[in-house]
Design a protein around this motif. Structure first.
Motif, PDB file in Angstrom:
ATOM      1  N   ARG A   1     -15.138   3.349  12.501  1.00 57.88           N
ATOM      2  CA  ARG A   1     -14.801   1.940  12.439  1.00 57.88           C
ATOM      3  C   ARG A   1     -15.142   1.347  11.156  1.00 57.88           C
ATOM      4  N   GLU A   2     -14.399   1.271  10.144  1.00 57.31           N
ATOM      5  CA  GLU A   2     -14.980   0.402   8.866  1.00 57.31           C
ATOM      6  C   GLU A   2     -14.348  -0.971   9.055  1.00 57.31           C
ATOM      7  N   THR A   3     -15.009  -1.847   8.320  1.00 59.09           N
ATOM      8  CA  THR A   3     -14.611  -3.095   8.049  1.00 59.09           C
ATOM      9  C   THR A   3     -13.170  -2.839   7.160  1.00 59.09           C
ATOM     10  N   ILE A   4     -12.227  -3.644   7.210  1.00 57.92           N
ATOM     11  CA  ILE A   4     -11.044  -3.839   6.578  1.00 57.92           C
ATOM     12  C   ILE A   4     -11.434  -4.882   5.240  1.00 57.92           C
ATOM     13  N   GLU A   5     -11.268  -4.380   4.209  1.00 60.08           N
ATOM     14  CA  GLU A   5     -11.571  -5.267   3.160  1.00 60.08           C
ATOM     15  C   GLU A   5      -9.938  -5.826   2.677  1.00 60.08           C
ATOM     16  N   LEU A   6      -9.695  -7.116   2.929  1.00 59.62           N
ATOM     17  CA  LEU A   6      -8.498  -7.857   2.437  1.00 59.62           C
ATOM     18  C   LEU A   6      -8.805  -8.949   1.518  1.00 59.62           C
ATOM     19  N   ASP A   7      -8.317  -9.210   0.560  1.00 60.10           N
ATOM     20  CA  ASP A   7      -8.269 -10.236  -0.607  1.00 60.10           C
ATOM     21  C   ASP A   7      -7.360 -11.428   0.068  1.00 60.10           C
TER      22      ASP A   7
ATOM     23  N   VAL B   1       8.234 -10.607   0.208  1.00 62.36           N
ATOM     24  CA  VAL B   1       7.418  -9.511  -0.683  1.00 62.36           C
ATOM     25  C   VAL B   1       6.384  -8.904   0.371  1.00 62.36           C
ATOM     26  N   VAL B   2       5.709  -9.701   1.139  1.00 63.14           N
ATOM     27  CA  VAL B   2       4.589  -9.107   2.083  1.00 63.14           C
ATOM     28  C   VAL B   2       5.314  -8.072   2.690  1.00 63.14           C
ATOM     29  N   CYS B   3       6.350  -8.566   3.637  1.00 67.03           N
ATOM     30  CA  CYS B   3       6.981  -7.680   4.505  1.00 67.03           C
ATOM     31  C   CYS B   3       7.462  -6.141   3.872  1.00 67.03           C
ATOM     32  N   ARG B   4       8.055  -6.383   2.549  1.00 64.62           N
ATOM     33  CA  ARG B   4       8.590  -5.302   2.106  1.00 64.62           C
ATOM     34  C   ARG B   4       7.424  -4.211   1.646  1.00 64.62           C
ATOM     35  N   ALA B   5       6.617  -4.772   1.176  1.00 63.44           N
ATOM     36  CA  ALA B   5       5.244  -4.242   0.695  1.00 63.44           C
ATOM     37  C   ALA B   5       4.663  -3.457   1.915  1.00 63.44           C
ATOM     38  N   MET B   6       4.507  -4.011   3.058  1.00 68.84           N
ATOM     39  CA  MET B   6       4.068  -3.354   4.337  1.00 68.84           C
ATOM     40  C   MET B   6       4.869  -2.333   4.802  1.00 68.84           C
ATOM     41  N   GLU B   7       6.149  -2.671   4.724  1.00 62.72           N
ATOM     42  CA  GLU B   7       7.094  -1.501   5.040  1.00 62.72           C
ATOM     43  C   GLU B   7       7.127  -0.138   4.118  1.00 62.72           C
ATOM     44  N   GLU B   8       6.936  -0.525   2.795  1.00 65.00           N
ATOM     45  CA  GLU B   8       6.751   0.486   1.822  1.00 65.00           C
ATOM     46  C   GLU B   8       5.449   1.193   2.104  1.00 65.00           C
ATOM     47  N   LEU B   9       4.277   0.424   2.383  1.00 62.11           N
ATOM     48  CA  LEU B   9       3.245   1.162   2.576  1.00 62.11           C
ATOM     49  C   LEU B   9       3.209   2.174   3.938  1.00 62.11           C
ATOM     50  N   ALA B  10       3.853   1.706   5.012  1.00 65.81           N
ATOM     51  CA  ALA B  10       3.943   2.389   6.104  1.00 65.81           C
ATOM     52  C   ALA B  10       4.702   3.607   5.656  1.00 65.81           C
ATOM     53  N   LEU B  11       5.867   3.673   5.211  1.00 64.12           N
ATOM     54  CA  LEU B  11       6.631   4.788   4.641  1.00 64.12           C
ATOM     55  C   LEU B  11       5.695   5.774   3.592  1.00 64.12           C
TER      56      LEU B  11
ATOM     57  N   ARG C   1      -6.067   6.195   8.448  1.00 61.90           N
ATOM     58  CA  ARG C   1      -6.933   5.061   9.360  1.00 61.90           C
ATOM     59  C   ARG C   1      -6.704   3.681   8.934  1.00 61.90           C
ATOM     60  N   ILE C   2      -7.363   3.713   7.472  1.00 62.92           N
ATOM     61  CA  ILE C   2      -7.508   2.503   6.707  1.00 62.92           C
ATOM     62  C   ILE C   2      -6.217   1.722   6.489  1.00 62.92           C
ATOM     63  N   GLY C   3      -5.229   2.703   6.099  1.00 59.33           N
ATOM     64  CA  GLY C   3      -3.868   2.170   6.136  1.00 59.33           C
ATOM     65  C   GLY C   3      -3.191   1.297   7.300  1.00 59.33           C
ATOM     66  N   GLU C   4      -3.483   2.118   8.448  1.00 57.82           N
ATOM     67  CA  GLU C   4      -2.770   1.451   9.708  1.00 57.82           C
ATOM     68  C   GLU C   4      -3.489   0.077  10.155  1.00 57.82           C
TER      69      GLU C   4
ATOM     70  N   LEU D   1      -2.772  -2.541   7.620  1.00 57.51           N
ATOM     71  CA  LEU D   1      -1.251  -3.285   7.625  1.00 57.51           C
ATOM     72  C   LEU D   1      -1.397  -4.246   8.961  1.00 57.51           C
ATOM     73  N   THR D   2      -2.091  -3.850  10.092  1.00 52.53           N
ATOM     74  CA  THR D   2      -2.378  -4.787  11.250  1.00 52.53           C
ATOM     75  C   THR D   2      -3.256  -5.887  10.943  1.00 52.53           C
ATOM     76  N   GLU D   3      -3.931  -6.044  10.153  1.00 52.99           N
ATOM     77  CA  GLU D   3      -4.915  -7.130   9.597  1.00 52.99           C
ATOM     78  C   GLU D   3      -3.721  -7.887   8.814  1.00 52.99           C
ATOM     79  N   VAL D   4      -3.092  -7.430   7.998  1.00 54.99           N
ATOM     80  CA  VAL D   4      -2.086  -8.370   7.133  1.00 54.99           C
ATOM     81  C   VAL D   4      -0.947  -8.979   8.271  1.00 54.99           C
ATOM     82  N   TRP D   5      -0.558  -8.256   9.216  1.00 56.08           N
ATOM     83  CA  TRP D   5       0.096  -8.758  10.022  1.00 56.08           C
ATOM     84  C   TRP D   5      -0.407  -9.962  10.921  1.00 56.08           C
ATOM     85  N   ASP D   6      -1.903  -9.755  11.374  1.00 55.31           N
ATOM     86  CA  ASP D   6      -2.282 -10.697  11.974  1.00 55.31           C
ATOM     87  C   ASP D   6      -2.756 -12.096  11.185  1.00 55.31           C
ATOM     88  N   LEU D   7      -3.134 -11.854   9.802  1.00 58.66           N
ATOM     89  CA  LEU D   7      -3.118 -12.797   8.784  1.00 58.66           C
ATOM     90  C   LEU D   7      -1.597 -13.744   8.660  1.00 58.66           C
TER      91      LEU D   7
END
Length: 127
Positions: A11-17, A36-46, A110-113, A116-122
Motif C-alpha cells: 500500500r503506497e500513498t498515491i501522489e496526485l497533483d 481530456v481527463v476521461c480520455r487520458a484515464m481511458e488511454e492510461l488503462a489501455l 498497482r499504482i496505475g489502478e 485511476l481510482t483516485e482521479v475518479w474519486d476527485l
C-alpha cells in the motif's frame, strides 16, 4: 512440518497533483477538461494493459515506448507517482534488468489502478 507463508500487502500513498487538475479545469472549462481527463484515464488503462502484454511477449523496445506514453499522459493529469514508476520501467529496460523489470512492472500496474481510482474519486468531488 508446518510452513508459514507471509503475505505482503503493498500500500503506497498515491501522489496526485490536484493543482494540475485544477489548472486544467480552469484553462479548459469544466466540460472540455472533463473530456481530456476521461480520455487520458481511458488511454492510461489501455496503455497499462498493453505494457503488460508487451512484457509477456518480450517486446522490450515497444514496452519502453508504451511506458514513455504513460509518463506523458500521467504528467498531464497530475499522476506524479505513476509517471515516476513508468520512468523506472524504462530504466529497467535500458539496463536489461529483467528481475527489477518484473517487480517494477507489477508496481506500475498497482499504482496505475489506484491512481485511476483516485482521479475518479476527485472528479466525483467536482474539482
Amino acid at each position: 512440518m508446518l510452513e508459514m507463508v507471509a503475505v505482503l500487502t503493498q500500500r503506497e500513498t498515491i501522489e496526485l497533483d490536484s493543482e494540475k487538475l485544477v489548472d486544467l479545469y480552469r484553462q479548459l472549462g469544466d466540460a472540455a477538461a472533463e473530456d481530456v481527463v476521461c480520455r487520458a484515464m481511458e488511454e492510461l488503462a489501455l496503455r497499462l494493459a498493453h505494457t503488460e502484454k508487451l512484457y509477456r511477449r518480450h517486446q522490450r523496445q515497444e514496452m519502453r515506448k508504451s511506458a514513455r506514453l504513460i509518463v506523458a499522459i500521467a504528467e498531464q493529469v497530475g499522476m506524479q507517482l505513476l509517471a515516476k514508476v513508468a520512468i523506472d520501467v524504462t530504466v529497467c529496460i535500458d539496463h536489461g534488468d529483467e528481475a527489477a523489470l518484473a517487480a517494477v512492472l507489477s508496481r506500475l500496474v498497482r499504482i496505475g489502478e489506484r491512481s485511476l481510482t483516485e482521479v475518479w474519486d476527485l472528479q466525483d468531488l467536482s474539482i
